[in-house]
Write a protein that holds these residues in place. Structure first.
Motif, PDB file in Angstrom:
ATOM      1  N   PRO A 138       0.884  -1.245  -0.095  1.00 27.93           N
ATOM      2  CA  PRO A 138       0.039   0.120  -0.192  1.00 27.93           C
ATOM      3  C   PRO A 138       0.839   1.198  -0.157  1.00 27.93           C
ATOM      4  O   PRO A 138       0.516   2.236  -0.636  1.00 27.93           O
ATOM      5  N   ARG A 139       1.971   1.237   0.691  1.00 30.96           N
ATOM      6  CA  ARG A 139       2.974   2.389   0.737  1.00 30.96           C
ATOM      7  C   ARG A 139       3.312   2.716  -0.568  1.00 30.96           C
ATOM      8  O   ARG A 139       3.600   3.894  -1.039  1.00 30.96           O
ATOM      9  N   ARG A 140       3.785   1.571  -1.261  1.00 28.22           N
ATOM     10  CA  ARG A 140       4.453   1.764  -2.809  1.00 28.22           C
ATOM     11  C   ARG A 140       3.302   2.192  -3.548  1.00 28.22           C
ATOM     12  O   ARG A 140       3.438   2.990  -4.355  1.00 28.22           O
ATOM     13  N   ALA A 141       2.147   1.654  -3.477  1.00 28.01           N
ATOM     14  CA  ALA A 141       1.023   2.141  -4.214  1.00 28.01           C
ATOM     15  C   ALA A 141       0.662   3.658  -4.045  1.00 28.01           C
ATOM     16  O   ALA A 141       0.387   4.338  -4.984  1.00 28.01           O
ATOM     17  N   LEU A 142       0.746   4.123  -2.888  1.00 25.23           N
ATOM     18  CA  LEU A 142       0.699   5.655  -2.564  1.00 25.23           C
ATOM     19  C   LEU A 142       1.594   6.300  -3.502  1.00 25.23           C
ATOM     20  O   LEU A 142       1.206   7.501  -4.039  1.00 25.23           O
ATOM     21  N   ALA A 143       2.853   5.973  -3.351  1.00 18.55           N
ATOM     22  CA  ALA A 143       4.138   6.548  -3.985  1.00 18.55           C
ATOM     23  C   ALA A 143       3.552   6.749  -5.297  1.00 18.55           C
ATOM     24  O   ALA A 143       3.910   7.871  -6.042  1.00 18.55           O
ATOM     25  N   LEU A 144       3.232   5.572  -5.980  1.00 16.56           N
ATOM     26  CA  LEU A 144       3.063   5.701  -7.530  1.00 16.56           C
ATOM     27  C   LEU A 144       1.714   6.518  -7.697  1.00 16.56           C
ATOM     28  O   LEU A 144       1.844   6.953  -8.966  1.00 16.56           O
ATOM     29  N   ASP A 145       1.014   6.588  -6.934  1.00 22.56           N
ATOM     30  CA  ASP A 145      -0.281   7.639  -7.325  1.00 22.56           C
ATOM     31  C   ASP A 145       0.481   8.863  -7.216  1.00 22.56           C
ATOM     32  O   ASP A 145      -0.144   9.763  -8.124  1.00 22.56           O
ATOM     33  N   VAL A 146       1.404   9.243  -6.241  1.00 26.41           N
ATOM     34  CA  VAL A 146       1.684  10.626  -6.498  1.00 26.41           C
ATOM     35  C   VAL A 146       2.819  10.697  -7.488  1.00 26.41           C
ATOM     36  O   VAL A 146       2.413  11.901  -8.253  1.00 26.41           O
ATOM     37  N   LEU A 162       7.496   5.071 -14.191  1.00 21.41           N
ATOM     38  CA  LEU A 162       7.280   5.550 -12.809  1.00 21.41           C
ATOM     39  C   LEU A 162       7.531   4.314 -11.795  1.00 21.41           C
ATOM     40  O   LEU A 162       8.106   4.793 -10.853  1.00 21.41           O
ATOM     41  N   GLU A 163       7.573   3.398 -12.206  1.00 23.22           N
ATOM     42  CA  GLU A 163       8.132   2.161 -11.197  1.00 23.22           C
ATOM     43  C   GLU A 163       9.489   2.324 -10.943  1.00 23.22           C
ATOM     44  O   GLU A 163      10.241   2.469  -9.685  1.00 23.22           O
ATOM     45  N   LEU A 164      10.413   2.633 -11.982  1.00 20.70           N
ATOM     46  CA  LEU A 164      11.748   2.724 -11.742  1.00 20.70           C
ATOM     47  C   LEU A 164      11.895   4.250 -11.161  1.00 20.70           C
ATOM     48  O   LEU A 164      12.756   4.242 -10.223  1.00 20.70           O
ATOM     49  N   ALA A 165      11.250   5.333 -11.590  1.00 19.70           N
ATOM     50  CA  ALA A 165      11.168   6.576 -10.779  1.00 19.70           C
ATOM     51  C   ALA A 165      11.062   6.425  -9.331  1.00 19.70           C
ATOM     52  O   ALA A 165      11.702   7.061  -8.376  1.00 19.70           O
ATOM     53  N   ASN A 166      10.193   5.500  -8.863  1.00 15.05           N
ATOM     54  CA  ASN A 166       9.831   5.540  -7.368  1.00 15.05           C
ATOM     55  C   ASN A 166      11.007   4.858  -6.626  1.00 15.05           C
ATOM     56  O   ASN A 166      11.315   5.229  -5.512  1.00 15.05           O
TER      57      ASN A 166
END
Length: 209
Positions: A138-146, A162-166
């Protein structure tokens, strides 16, 4: 160790009967008491937790489906609470997310028990999977939403993975917090990481004619 916050998480599914914060806190603190006494996670049973917390096994099972789910909530309650995002910009939200990660790193370093619990969790595939599903994902999903919002708003180049950017944002903080226990986690580190990475990911303005 005092538990940071044992209240139910926003959006968490209801489990059984209406929840009693006092009962849940007693159960979570009962688990932490056993861990402080040196009882390994593998030897913690629902029966033992129930005796320590002064409740019946059925009371625990009405709130958690099993000990993996219970242990995840214990660790979550011992960590700093998840932050509220300001929503003012992608950059501001990323700084808040990384600052939360920095604070978790500081808490883990200062708590031998929590550090030991993390190590034990990783040696238990079922427990680690439960923690990953309930907390990390869930924390990763939140960052990807941002990041998606930032890409839509033109704060990121449209070609960015975006996955790489995160990973680029989170990686430096994780490396310092988890892989380099001798590395500092100073105030302002979150801003420095975000601004350094964003310097390479922001849209490039066309040169002036």
């Amino acid at each position: 160790m005092s538990l940071a916050d044992s209240r139910p998480r926003p959006g968490a599914p209801a489990r059984g009967r209406p929840r009693s914060e006092a009962v849940e806190r007693a159960i979570l603190e009962g688990v932490m008491k056993l861990l402080e006494e040196g009882v390994p996670l593998a030897e913690l049973s629902i029966e033992r937790v129930a005796r320590t917390a002064g409740v019946g096994k059925a009371t625990i099972y009405r709130r958690w489906r099993g000990k993996e789910e219970l242990f995840v909530d214990v660790v979550r309650a011992a960590e700093p609470p998840d932050p509220e995002l300001p929503g003012t910009s992608m950059r501001d939200d990323l700084v808040v997310l990384l600052e939360s990660l920095r604070r978790r790193g500081l808490v883990t370093r200062s708590s031998a028990i929590l550090h030991n619990v993390y190590a034990q969790m990783k040696s238990s595939p079922r427990l680690w999977a439960a923690y990953h599903t309930g907390v990390i994902a869930p924390r990763r999903a939140l960052a990807l939403d941002v990041l998606r919002r930032g890409r839509r708003n033109g704060e990121l180049r449209p070609d960015i993975d975006l996955e790489l950017a995160n990973d680029l944002f989170v990686g430096p903080m994780l490396a310092r917090a988890a892989m380099r226990p001798d590395a500092d986690l100073p105030e302002g580190l979150s801003e420095r990481i975000v601004d350094t990475v964003l310097a390479g990911l922001r849209p490039v303005s066309p040169p002036a004619r």
